[in-house]
Write a protein that holds these residues in place. Structure first.
Motif, mmCIF file in Angstrom:
data_model
loop_
_atom_site.group_PDB
_atom_site.id
_atom_site.type_symbol
_atom_site.label_atom_id
_atom_site.label_comp_id
_atom_site.label_asym_id
_atom_site.label_seq_id
_atom_site.Cartn_x
_atom_site.Cartn_y
_atom_site.Cartn_z
ATOM 1 N N GLY A 117 9.104 -0.654 -37.501
ATOM 2 C CA GLY A 117 10.337 -1.696 -37.722
ATOM 3 C C GLY A 117 11.341 -1.380 -37.339
ATOM 4 N N ARG A 118 12.034 -1.054 -36.658
ATOM 5 C CA ARG A 118 12.628 -0.945 -35.844
ATOM 6 C C ARG A 118 13.021 -1.756 -34.676
ATOM 7 N NH1 ARG A 118 14.151 4.932 -36.600
ATOM 8 N NH2 ARG A 118 12.108 5.217 -35.198
ATOM 9 N N LEU A 119 14.201 -2.481 -34.288
ATOM 10 C CA LEU A 119 14.504 -3.398 -33.331
ATOM 11 C C LEU A 119 15.037 -2.558 -31.846
ATOM 12 C CD1 LEU A 119 14.659 -6.185 -32.374
ATOM 13 C CD2 LEU A 119 16.724 -5.890 -32.988
ATOM 14 N N VAL A 120 14.038 -2.331 -31.064
ATOM 15 C CA VAL A 120 14.721 -1.989 -30.267
ATOM 16 C C VAL A 120 14.515 -3.119 -29.156
ATOM 17 C CG1 VAL A 120 13.768 -0.616 -28.119
ATOM 18 C CG2 VAL A 120 13.048 0.000 -30.504
ATOM 19 N N PHE A 121 16.359 -2.916 -28.010
ATOM 20 C CA PHE A 121 16.103 -3.763 -27.248
ATOM 21 C C PHE A 121 16.787 -3.592 -25.737
ATOM 22 C CE2 PHE A 121 20.276 -3.659 -29.459
ATOM 23 C CZ PHE A 121 21.188 -3.757 -28.303
ATOM 24 N N CYS A 122 16.782 -3.590 -24.270
ATOM 25 C CA CYS A 122 17.238 -3.587 -23.697
ATOM 26 C C CYS A 122 18.990 -4.071 -23.346
ATOM 27 C CB CYS A 122 16.579 -4.380 -22.474
ATOM 28 S SG CYS A 122 15.566 -3.607 -22.170
ATOM 29 N N ALA A 123 19.333 -3.156 -22.908
ATOM 30 C CA ALA A 123 20.965 -4.021 -23.179
ATOM 31 C C ALA A 123 21.749 -3.407 -21.863
ATOM 32 C CB ALA A 123 22.105 -2.698 -24.356
ATOM 33 N N GLY A 124 21.394 -4.938 -21.598
ATOM 34 C CA GLY A 124 21.684 -4.403 -19.653
ATOM 35 C C GLY A 124 23.159 -3.818 -19.610
ATOM 36 N N ALA A 125 23.899 -4.845 -20.240
ATOM 37 C CA ALA A 125 25.733 -4.837 -20.007
ATOM 38 C C ALA A 125 25.994 -3.295 -20.605
ATOM 39 C CB ALA A 125 26.680 -5.613 -20.744
ATOM 40 N N HIS A 132 24.011 -0.565 -20.255
ATOM 41 C CA HIS A 132 23.415 0.076 -18.656
ATOM 42 C C HIS A 132 22.188 0.974 -19.972
ATOM 43 C CE1 HIS A 132 26.054 -1.026 -15.704
ATOM 44 N NE2 HIS A 132 26.614 -1.162 -16.755
ATOM 45 N N SER A 133 21.850 0.335 -20.678
ATOM 46 C CA SER A 133 20.882 1.260 -21.437
ATOM 47 C C SER A 133 19.841 0.531 -22.277
ATOM 48 C CB SER A 133 21.685 1.804 -22.596
ATOM 49 O OG SER A 133 22.350 0.872 -23.378
ATOM 50 N N ALA A 158 17.962 5.758 -23.826
ATOM 51 C CA ALA A 158 17.291 5.967 -23.110
ATOM 52 C C ALA A 158 18.956 4.791 -21.884
ATOM 53 C CB ALA A 158 16.965 4.676 -21.931
ATOM 54 N N HIS A 159 19.342 5.816 -20.758
ATOM 55 C CA HIS A 159 21.156 5.798 -20.104
ATOM 56 C C HIS A 159 21.113 5.534 -18.735
ATOM 57 C CE1 HIS A 159 25.344 4.556 -19.854
ATOM 58 N NE2 HIS A 159 24.939 5.876 -19.278
ATOM 59 N N LEU A 175 21.186 9.769 -13.018
ATOM 60 C CA LEU A 175 22.053 8.433 -12.304
ATOM 61 C C LEU A 175 21.770 7.312 -13.409
ATOM 62 C CD1 LEU A 175 20.633 8.194 -9.029
ATOM 63 C CD2 LEU A 175 22.685 8.604 -9.559
ATOM 64 N N PRO A 176 23.060 6.380 -13.392
ATOM 65 C CA PRO A 176 22.811 5.558 -14.796
ATOM 66 C C PRO A 176 21.793 4.524 -14.322
ATOM 67 C CG PRO A 176 24.809 5.389 -13.225
ATOM 68 C CD PRO A 176 24.410 6.541 -12.574
#
Length: 203
Positions: free
Chosen positions: A136-144, A146-147, A161-162, A167-168
């Motif tokens: 139930g934990r929130l996972v999201f893509c953080a483009g700003a 890079h992760s 993930a980073h 490579l980033p």
């Protein structure tokens, strides 16, 4: 989902207290402005949709984020202790937050990403795709950043993930989580060096 002269819907699976129609309302409400909702129809590409959404379903606007709003993702989090049985979370890119909506509480801020991710690039999307892991934990893509980020139950961010091959990542954009916890996410790379290609990654 395609939004234009009509709306095409590919319903996702998963249990929820609310009907698929309510889930559709939640998603459309944060994307469409009042003017855009008027006259919209649901284009049925498969008769199986009739089992999920009534054939006479109408689109309703539940909230208007204002001119120039930019939103991404969207996931319903069940919580039996709440009157609504849960709430809807989505990436609200203008104020750089993840917002929360439910019929009783309406629109509030769930997470202030400017405080959680202080290293974000100023002109990039703070978050986009969202999903819940098996706990139930929130996972999201953080483009700003890079992760790909997971928010623990106390709100603490964990970087899932980073880097890829040292490579980033460039701009993680969308993701889906399997029942076993495996996370698939996309990276829409525009790296001019070509070192990090656009790809789908697995955590």
């Amino acid at each position: 989902m395609y939004i234009g002269s009509s709306t095409r819907v590919n319903p996702a699976g998963g249990r929820m207290k609310y009907s698929y129609l309510t889930r559709l309302y939640c998603l459309l409400a944060v994307i469409l402005s009042v003017g855009q909702v008027q006259g919209q129809t649901i284009e049925r590409l498969d008769p199986a949709l009739d089992e999920l959404i009534s054939v006479d379903a109408k689109l309703d606007l539940i909230t208007d984020l204002g001119e120039g709003a930019s939103v991404e993702g969207g996931v319903w989090k069940e919580d039996a202790s709440l009157p609504d049985g849960g709430y809807f979370l989505f990436s609200n890119r203008g104020p750089r937050q993840i917002s929360r909506w439910s019929p009783n509480t309406e629109l509030t801020m769930a997470y202030d990403l400017q405080k959680i991710l202080p290293d974000m690039e100023a002109e990039s999307s703070s978050s986009s795709g969202t999903a819940l892991d098996p706990e139930g934990r929130l996972v999201f893509c953080a483009g700003a950043s890079h992760s790909v980020i997971r928010l623990e139950k106390d709100g603490t961010p964990t970087v899932l993930a980073h880097l890829t091959n040292g490579l980033p990542l460039h701009r993680p954009n969308d993701l889906v989580i399997k029942n076993n916890g495996s996370i698939f996410f996309t990276d829409n790379s525009r790296d001019e060096t070509g070192k990090v290609p656009p790809a789908v990654y697995l955590i």
